[in-house]
Design an enzyme around this catalytic site. Sequence first.
Site, PDB file in Angstrom:
ATOM      1  N   ASP A  18      -3.339   1.160   7.071  1.00 29.36           N
ATOM      2  CA  ASP A  18      -2.474   0.891   5.927  1.00 29.36           C
ATOM      3  C   ASP A  18      -2.126  -0.583   5.808  1.00 29.36           C
ATOM      4  O   ASP A  18      -2.054  -1.129   4.702  1.00 29.36           O
ATOM      5  CB  ASP A  18      -1.205   1.738   6.027  1.00 29.36           C
ATOM      6  N   GLU A  51      -1.267  -1.403  -5.807  1.00 34.69           N
ATOM      7  CA  GLU A  51      -2.503  -0.796  -6.265  1.00 34.69           C
ATOM      8  C   GLU A  51      -2.224   0.114  -7.447  1.00 34.69           C
ATOM      9  O   GLU A  51      -1.227   0.843  -7.465  1.00 34.69           O
ATOM     10  CB  GLU A  51      -3.144   0.000  -5.125  1.00 34.69           C
ATOM     11  N   ASP A 107       0.859  -1.177   0.000  1.00 30.68           N
ATOM     12  CA  ASP A 107       0.000   0.000   0.000  1.00 30.68           C
ATOM     13  C   ASP A 107       0.895   1.226   0.000  1.00 30.68           C
ATOM     14  O   ASP A 107       1.642   1.460   0.952  1.00 30.68           O
ATOM     15  CB  ASP A 107      -0.910   0.005   1.231  1.00 30.68           C
TER      16      ASP A 107
END
Length: 473
Positions: A420, A340, A256
Amino acid sequence: MRLLALLGYGDRHDRGDPAAVIGHVDDPTAHGDVVEGGGERQPQFADADLVRGVGHDDMCTLCLVQLRYHFRVYPTPGQQIELARAFGCARVVFNDGLRLRQAARQAGEKYICDAELSRRLITEAKLTPERAWLSEVSSVVLQQALADLNTAYRNFFNSITGKRKGRKLSPPRLRSRKDNRQAIRFTKNSRFRVLGNGRLRLPKIGDLDVRWSRTLPSDPSSVAIVRDAAGRYFASFVVQVSDEGLPPVDSEVGIDLGLTHFAVMSDGTKVAAPKFLRRAARKLKRLQQALSRKQKGSANRKKAVVKVARAHARVADTRRDWQHKLSTALIRENQAVYVEDLCVAGLGRTRLAKSVHDAGWAGFTAMVEYKAARYGRTFGRVDRFFPSTRMCSGCGRINDTMALNVRAWDCPCGSHHDRDVNAAKNVKAAGQADFNDRGAHVRPGLVPAARREAVTHPDAACSTRSVEGISVL
């Protein structure tokens, strides 16, 4: 864990020495040190770019890839004049070709083919008094300038027809002698070569002094000489090598990306954001103020421009070197890496633009992707609309909204989540679902993000609100 051991940046790289990241090639199989230019010992991790895959050997199933190796060169004053002449001739041929095709289009004539363009702008132009000075440089440089024009047109046509993915490209533009970056390219036809004493011999330029950090793995197919805004010269070699698979490992990781922490791993590891640009902000401010006081067109203003460019180059070089170290450690220690798919262009239009560009997410993910392809690892991108932050990694429940200041939360299922770390776990699960051979449904379908989450919805790309999962500096 070796990942944490590679994240120190208080040495020469932290000071932004350009030589600290020039002339190295990132190699996850290497663990030693090399001596650069007789100076300090530098880690054997730095700048290499994957150009593209170029072939496949059916007999030994080895994929061939092209790598670009960058080395710093130091031309003499006379060689700098010759390079400037070559830059100018290549620029003139490029602009002449662009103007000729634009004129043909406005006149309703057919598209001028590459061979016709080369005959008219190089072969015949050298016989005219106006362009006789084109003979002073290598003809390969001029041919490659037209090749760049052809590539620009091809990319533009593929973009407007949909063959090229990503943002729409504009038509080729005229080159200027005031452009920050000047470059020429030599192919094998020019018969450039590396001499036994380490110098690079280029036709009609001479023998350039190259600061080698290692030998090339194979004979280069081409070399580009680049001059950047800071006045530095580089030799960029393209070589063809076979991929080098790393020994398989069992671990996989989801990442992340953020601003307070550059990367949070699914195993709980947090990598602090180095914030290279903000750390150099005071010096950049002082240099920019000094530049603004100089009279336009004066020699002192030109000197001040170079000082500002060198300061920005140090920031970019330091950031690139640090990202190479981190991406190398991730590829070496994990069989699969999932990230991502962030909309960096959209985030760059928010109030977090400076911090987003300072982080350099796009460059980092590109490094991880090409290193995974080269060394036999798995790399996956998770859809940017996947609610990784709002979904519980334990039970899969999706919250409606979650304020940015909520850094930890409890799920009704009894799980306690760090914001997170939970997102990184969901990214890992989503990436594994995409690569699951059995088709197991590891994650739910796509869920539209909440309106309050800026730049996570197509019609909110220009919002100036906070970004979900990213802390404001």
